[in-house]
Design an enzyme around this catalytic site. Sequence first.
Site: not given
Ligand SMILES: [Zn+2]
Length: 432
Positions: A61, A306, A325
């Site tokens: 990811h 991520d 994020g």
């Molecule tokens: Zn996501």
Amino acid sequence: MHPPALVVRGGEIVDATGARRADVRVVDGEVVEVAAGLDAAGARVLDAGGCVVVPGLVDLHTHLREPGDELAETIESGARAAALGGYTAVVAMPNTEPALDDATVVGSVLARGAHAPCDVVAAAAITKGRRGEELAPMGELHDLGVRVFTDDGFCVADAGVMRRAMEYSRALPGAVVAQHAEDAALARGGHMHEGEWSSRLGIPGRPEAAESVVIARDLELAKLTGARLHVLHLSSAEGVRLVREAKEVGVRVTAEVTPHHLVLTDAACASYDPAFKVHPPLRTSSDVEALRAGLADGTIDAIATDHAPHSPETKDRPFEEAPPGMLGLETALGLVLTELVEPGHLTLADALAALSWRPAAIAGLDDHGGPVGVGALAHLCVIDPSAAWEVDASALASRSRNTPFHGRKLTGRVRHTLLAGEPVVVDGEAQR
Ligand SMILES: [Zn+2]
């Protein structure tokens, strides 16, 4: 042109077959000999004294932001950050601009990734433009090598669309449908986990149920279709429970968790520092405990970063206006070793399984994550588990600076990374 022969000397190999003390000889990108006390005459020597030598890490990811937001990251800068973090392969998420939803865009990302210091494979969108309506040409994308399909960043809200994607994926060998499990209607307007801290801080919340309702539905669809489902960035105790129960009855589901969901809680948002804003949000300490337990008992298969770069211009804003994020590639291994392995929540072998061979298997990356044995491509990571260091946002290879871990002291760091035998990181320094 082939890279020169080299010997990785003095380390302890840890892979899916166990641990053993041995040197590794690499010629023309391949492991040709694994034995103690190898003669290194004529070869370049990479010192692995005091280190563990492991299959390169694999990130399921990664947001590389190219095409569309090259100010935040590029394939090149993201791959360099990955190599420094010990990764030899990353799965690039398709929420770029334009989205990775057709063969032309995916092909150009793969072409640019082909020369990067880390293997870059693409996940492709489930639906055209990630709009959640019409399926992307999944068969054509699969022909290009795509195995992971996801609208990540967005959740596929329409159960009928999700069902058709799953049904279609069954005809594509190795394909998996991966969901960003957050019900948009429940999460709308929220900027952190909904709970005690969100009320105290006066920041609108995103409830845990936004995640669990989608996971529960998707597990039913996986049951109905027999397709493989991968749950991205699992963040809640309830989500862990649902995945555990589904696995027990044979549903074909895998799940990943991020380092930040394993080590941070929603209390961090009290700083109002936008570095702590992420979707799904940081949750409570009991969620963190459940995620750690899920990782330890195998409910959660992989640790995925991520990695979500945002340029300072977009991220350094008031909490409620900042995009969600955080960076992950250069801190994931150090956090896992320091916060999970060292205190005994997870064995080193289990941590490496979650960082390397299990994610490689989920993404169908046959060349990565395999045992360090003769004939294998030399995608290797040499880790010094006792190296103490402090995270310095300004020193990261990523083009962005949005790490919530700036100033954090970690123990355990990558010394060398080999990509198909090429030392792309030597003594902690990127070689290109
Ligand atoms: Zn996501």
